[in-house]
Design a protein around this motif. Structure first.
Motif, short mmCIF file in Angstrom:
data_model
loop_
_atom_site.label_atom_id
_atom_site.label_comp_id
_atom_site.label_asym_id
_atom_site.label_seq_id
_atom_site.Cartn_x
_atom_site.Cartn_y
_atom_site.Cartn_z
N UNK A 64 0.95 -1.16 0.01
CA UNK A 64 0.06 0.03 -0.11
C UNK A 64 0.83 1.31 0.15
N UNK A 65 0.63 2.13 -0.92
CA UNK A 65 1.21 3.52 -0.88
C UNK A 65 0.23 4.42 -0.18
N UNK A 66 0.85 5.29 0.91
CA UNK A 66 0.08 6.04 2.08
C UNK A 66 0.43 7.57 1.54
N UNK A 67 -0.49 8.38 2.27
CA UNK A 67 -0.08 9.81 2.38
C UNK A 67 -1.04 10.29 3.42
N UNK A 68 -0.32 11.29 4.27
CA UNK A 68 -1.05 11.82 5.22
C UNK A 68 -0.93 13.30 5.26
N UNK A 69 -1.93 14.02 5.71
CA UNK A 69 -2.23 15.50 5.85
C UNK A 69 -2.79 15.77 7.02
N UNK A 70 -2.22 16.81 7.89
CA UNK A 70 -2.75 17.33 9.29
C UNK A 70 -3.96 17.99 8.97
N UNK A 71 -4.89 17.86 9.69
CA UNK A 71 -6.38 18.38 9.60
C UNK A 71 -6.80 19.48 10.84
N UNK A 72 -6.06 18.69 11.83
CA UNK A 72 -6.31 19.50 13.11
C UNK A 72 -5.28 19.25 14.24
N UNK A 73 -5.06 20.07 15.17
CA UNK A 73 -4.07 20.17 16.16
C UNK A 73 -2.66 20.45 15.64
N UNK A 74 -1.85 20.40 16.33
CA UNK A 74 -0.40 20.97 15.92
C UNK A 74 0.53 20.03 15.18
N UNK A 75 0.13 18.74 15.11
CA UNK A 75 0.95 17.99 14.20
C UNK A 75 1.82 16.88 14.76
N UNK A 76 2.48 16.35 14.14
CA UNK A 76 3.55 15.29 14.55
C UNK A 76 4.83 15.08 13.77
#
Length: 193
Positions: A64-76
């Motif tokens: 699986x190829x994945x992508x992530x985008x922060x929607x709320x909060x400070x992030x990580x």
């Protein structure tokens, strides 16, 4: 379950129809917005919003190829085996990585919600962006869009959608006209390989 809306080729997945499920590794919760094939044990693609409440290990997804985008909060900070750490922050770009690799995250300022896209390698490729400006989606064979409404209300191709809703925009042979939309949106482009 998703409900068809008009015009043809648009499928609304209202917030109330989305499923909140445990992560594959049981380390947290995610809300599955949409997946295809629907209800299959193995998806070709899946989009979801994960709740990251503490430092954690991400689930392993071979092939699986994945992508992530922060929607709320400070992030990580995302630590993927063999890669330089990625600093995912609210308002920042998405980060792509392989589900074959081990991945952990370290929160930088408390709980965070992130938008996830997963596609089966060799079948599809994807792109993940956030848009707050009016835009137009191309429609053609082999191309699907998933539009997630982050905040407020909008229309997608003339169909209404509210915060938390998802609209799947698929090609239909009799209609190749582009789809106009505006608002605080996450856009996922899915293209057959």
């Amino acid at each position: 379950m998703s409900d068809p809306i008009s015009p043809p080729g648009l499928v609304l997945v209202p917030r109330a129809a989305q499923r909140r499920v445990r992560w594959k590794n049981d380390g947290g919760w995610t809300t599955e917005l949409a997946a295809r094939p629907e209800g299959a044990s193995e998806f070709a693609w899946r989009v979801s919003v994960a709740e990251v409440d503490a430092d954690c290990t991400f689930s392993h997804f071979p092939g699986i190829d994945r992508s992530i985008l922060v929607l709320a909060g400070a992030g990580f900070d995302l630590h993927v085996d063999g890669e330089t750490p990625a600093h995912l922050r609210l308002g920042g770009p998405a980060h792509a990585f392989s589900g074959d690799r081990g991945a952990t995250c370290t929160l930088v300022g408390g709980p965070t919600r992130d938008f996830n896209v997963m596609t089966r390698r060799g079948q599809l490729r994807h792109a993940l962006t956030r848009s707050q400006a009016p835009t137009t989606l191309e429609r053609r064979p082999g191309l699907t869009w998933v539009v997630h409404v982050v905040d407020g209300q909008t229309t997608v191709g003339g169909a209404p959608a509210a915060a938390g809703d998802c609209v799947i925009v698929e090609h239909v042979p009799e209609d190749t006209s582009p789809v106009a939309l505006a608002g605080d949106l996450v856009l996922v482009r899915l293209e057959r390989v």
